[in-house]
Design a protein around this motif. Structure first.
Motif, mmCIF file in Angstrom:
data_model
loop_
_atom_site.group_PDB
_atom_site.id
_atom_site.type_symbol
_atom_site.label_atom_id
_atom_site.label_comp_id
_atom_site.label_asym_id
_atom_site.label_seq_id
_atom_site.Cartn_x
_atom_site.Cartn_y
_atom_site.Cartn_z
ATOM 1 N N PHE A 61 0.848 -1.057 0.004
ATOM 2 C CA PHE A 61 -0.099 0.031 -0.016
ATOM 3 C C PHE A 61 0.802 1.052 0.156
ATOM 4 C CE2 PHE A 61 -3.405 -2.785 1.022
ATOM 5 C CZ PHE A 61 -4.655 -2.027 0.713
ATOM 6 N N PHE A 62 0.442 2.282 -0.824
ATOM 7 C CA PHE A 62 1.162 3.471 -0.890
ATOM 8 C C PHE A 62 0.762 4.523 0.210
ATOM 9 C CE2 PHE A 62 1.457 8.015 -2.255
ATOM 10 C CZ PHE A 62 3.085 8.062 -2.100
ATOM 11 N N ASN A 63 -0.576 4.438 0.608
ATOM 12 C CA ASN A 63 -1.429 5.036 1.486
ATOM 13 C C ASN A 63 -2.484 4.473 2.035
ATOM 14 O OD1 ASN A 63 -3.136 5.730 -0.464
ATOM 15 N ND2 ASN A 63 -2.202 7.679 -1.032
ATOM 16 N N ASP A 64 -3.494 5.209 2.645
ATOM 17 C CA ASP A 64 -4.700 4.513 3.101
ATOM 18 C C ASP A 64 -5.602 3.895 2.193
ATOM 19 O OD1 ASP A 64 -3.775 4.421 5.837
ATOM 20 O OD2 ASP A 64 -4.959 6.210 6.188
ATOM 21 N N GLN A 65 -5.393 4.508 0.665
ATOM 22 C CA GLN A 65 -6.299 4.372 -0.320
ATOM 23 C C GLN A 65 -5.894 3.430 -1.168
ATOM 24 O OE1 GLN A 65 -9.565 5.528 -0.218
ATOM 25 N NE2 GLN A 65 -8.989 6.141 1.841
ATOM 26 N N LYS A 66 -4.629 3.738 -1.954
ATOM 27 C CA LYS A 66 -4.079 2.717 -2.770
ATOM 28 C C LYS A 66 -2.981 1.869 -2.664
ATOM 29 C CE LYS A 66 -3.827 5.532 -6.487
ATOM 30 N NZ LYS A 66 -3.567 6.201 -7.692
ATOM 31 N N GLY A 67 -3.509 0.573 -3.168
ATOM 32 C CA GLY A 67 -2.562 -0.513 -2.911
ATOM 33 C C GLY A 67 -2.653 -1.343 -4.224
ATOM 34 N N VAL A 68 -1.548 -2.510 -4.110
ATOM 35 C CA VAL A 68 -1.649 -3.422 -5.153
ATOM 36 C C VAL A 68 -1.321 -4.823 -4.627
ATOM 37 C CG1 VAL A 68 1.004 -2.670 -5.510
ATOM 38 C CG2 VAL A 68 -0.314 -4.012 -7.405
ATOM 39 N N ALA A 69 -1.603 -5.815 -5.334
ATOM 40 C CA ALA A 69 -1.411 -7.168 -4.868
ATOM 41 C C ALA A 69 -0.890 -7.919 -6.065
ATOM 42 C CB ALA A 69 -2.491 -7.735 -3.977
ATOM 43 N N VAL A 70 0.076 -8.719 -6.006
ATOM 44 C CA VAL A 70 0.458 -9.276 -7.180
ATOM 45 C C VAL A 70 0.700 -11.098 -6.864
ATOM 46 C CG1 VAL A 70 1.399 -7.485 -8.324
ATOM 47 C CG2 VAL A 70 3.023 -9.087 -7.086
ATOM 48 N N THR A 79 -6.491 -1.349 -5.986
ATOM 49 C CA THR A 79 -7.242 -0.912 -5.048
ATOM 50 C C THR A 79 -7.225 0.793 -4.953
ATOM 51 O OG1 THR A 79 -8.973 -0.657 -3.300
ATOM 52 C CG2 THR A 79 -6.370 -1.327 -2.983
ATOM 53 N N SER A 80 -8.155 1.315 -5.219
ATOM 54 C CA SER A 80 -8.066 2.932 -5.000
ATOM 55 C C SER A 80 -8.871 3.502 -3.931
ATOM 56 C CB SER A 80 -8.125 3.608 -6.133
ATOM 57 O OG SER A 80 -9.494 3.467 -6.862
ATOM 58 N N ASN A 81 -9.540 2.655 -3.198
ATOM 59 C CA ASN A 81 -10.489 2.982 -2.071
ATOM 60 C C ASN A 81 -10.381 2.297 -0.766
ATOM 61 O OD1 ASN A 81 -11.455 0.308 -2.851
ATOM 62 N ND2 ASN A 81 -13.326 1.183 -3.456
ATOM 63 N N GLY A 82 -8.992 1.932 -0.418
ATOM 64 C CA GLY A 82 -8.607 1.441 0.698
ATOM 65 C C GLY A 82 -8.930 -0.127 0.726
ATOM 66 N N GLY A 83 -8.911 -0.760 -0.192
ATOM 67 C CA GLY A 83 -9.378 -2.051 -0.232
ATOM 68 C C GLY A 83 -10.626 -2.680 -0.032
ATOM 69 N N TYR A 84 -11.489 -1.756 -0.058
ATOM 70 C CA TYR A 84 -12.966 -2.062 -0.021
ATOM 71 C C TYR A 84 -13.538 -2.762 -1.198
ATOM 72 C CZ TYR A 84 -13.518 0.505 4.350
ATOM 73 O OH TYR A 84 -13.473 0.815 5.494
ATOM 74 N N SER A 85 -12.765 -2.469 -2.552
ATOM 75 C CA SER A 85 -12.954 -3.216 -3.798
ATOM 76 C C SER A 85 -11.445 -3.089 -4.418
ATOM 77 C CB SER A 85 -13.962 -2.534 -4.607
ATOM 78 O OG SER A 85 -13.615 -1.141 -5.071
ATOM 79 N N TRP A 86 -11.323 -4.276 -5.185
ATOM 80 C CA TRP A 86 -10.222 -4.489 -5.907
ATOM 81 C C TRP A 86 -10.520 -5.053 -7.441
ATOM 82 C CZ3 TRP A 86 -5.234 -4.573 -3.568
ATOM 83 C CH2 TRP A 86 -5.161 -4.461 -2.289
ATOM 84 N N GLN A 87 -9.637 -4.407 -8.222
ATOM 85 C CA GLN A 87 -10.076 -4.723 -9.749
ATOM 86 C C GLN A 87 -8.816 -5.284 -10.274
ATOM 87 O OE1 GLN A 87 -10.241 -1.271 -8.805
ATOM 88 N NE2 GLN A 87 -12.243 -1.774 -8.244
ATOM 89 N N ARG A 88 -8.885 -6.531 -11.110
ATOM 90 C CA ARG A 88 -7.735 -6.938 -11.743
ATOM 91 C C ARG A 88 -7.438 -6.267 -13.006
ATOM 92 N NH1 ARG A 88 -7.206 -13.529 -13.248
ATOM 93 N NH2 ARG A 88 -4.703 -13.217 -13.989
#
Length: 230
Positions: A61-70, A79-88
């Motif tokens: 996670f870069f901050n509370d909103q933006k993260g990535v998993a691989v 994710t751009s909303n703190g992990g509440y939704s994720w897109q592939r």
């Protein structure tokens, strides 16, 4: 912490109120810091099985909103909303890629490294996400290129003004501060990627580990209070 998800857990990142953990079989866990309540976050893969089940190897996670998993088989989740939704994030040309590590370095940029020398730079613009494929290679001639790495196991960003490499065949000097990413690889190889273009003529620098053979180098971590890595 009591955890009912009995799979290998591979990576952890944190935001202000959560720990985020990923692991095998597509397991993505959100752990609340104040009471360690664990919730599994299920991610729709937009495919017939409807759920990500490939092994996830790294999360950042870069901050509370933006993260990535691989993870395996070209799996990149953002994710751009703190992990509440994720897109592939789908890259059709990379379907066979296996990713081992990701780091979210800037508000609009993250890096992914994996097997077979894969090292990718993602950046977000007005039209969405784009990717640069960075190759750690040496050109033998105008047509032949030799890839210098096999599997990249870990990557770590750091900034420094204390490292000043010299060149035996040129008088060019480097600039400071340096914005770098260290890559650890199979077969005793460590490279530095110069994000800030402070080293003239080179994007990557190979580090000779005092001619010692340490085998596959699986991880790197900074030593607190110093400019050294372990």
């Amino acid at each position: 912490i009591q955890n009912k998800y009995k799979v290998n857990l591979r990576s952890i990142s944190k935001t202000t109120i959560y720990y985020w953990i990923c692991g095998d079989d597509g397991v993505l866990l959100r752990v609340r810091k104040h009471d360690f309540k664990i919730d599994r976050i299920e991610v729709d893969c937009n495919c017939p099985r409807n759920l990500i089940t490939t092994d996830l190897k790294s999360i950042s996670f870069f901050n509370d909103q933006k993260g990535v998993a691989v993870g395996e088989l070209n799996t990149i989740l953002i994710t751009s909303n703190g992990g509440y939704s994720w897109q592939r994030l789908r890259l059709a040309d990379f379907d066979s890629y296996y990713y081992n590590k990701t780091i979210y370095t800037d508000l609009n940029k993250f890096y992914v490294a994996g097997n077979a020398g894969v090292f990718l730079e993602f950046f977000e613009g007005l039209s969405g996400w784009s990717v640069n494929k960075l190759r750690i290679s040496r050109f033998i001639d105008d047509e032949d290129e030799y890839l210098l790495v096999d599997n990249i196991r870990d990557i770590r960003q750091f900034a420094t003004s204390a490292w000043n490499p010299t060149f035996s065949y040129t008088t060019q000097s480097t600039t400071n501060p340096k914005d770098l990413i260290v890559l650890t690889c199979d077969f005793n190889k460590v490279f530095v990627y110069d994000r800030g273009k402070s080293i003239p003529n080179f994007d990557f620098v190979y580090l000779d580990l005092d001619s010692q053979d340490y085998g596959d180098i699986n991880a790197i971590t900074p030593i607190t209070g110093s400019s050294s890595f372990l």
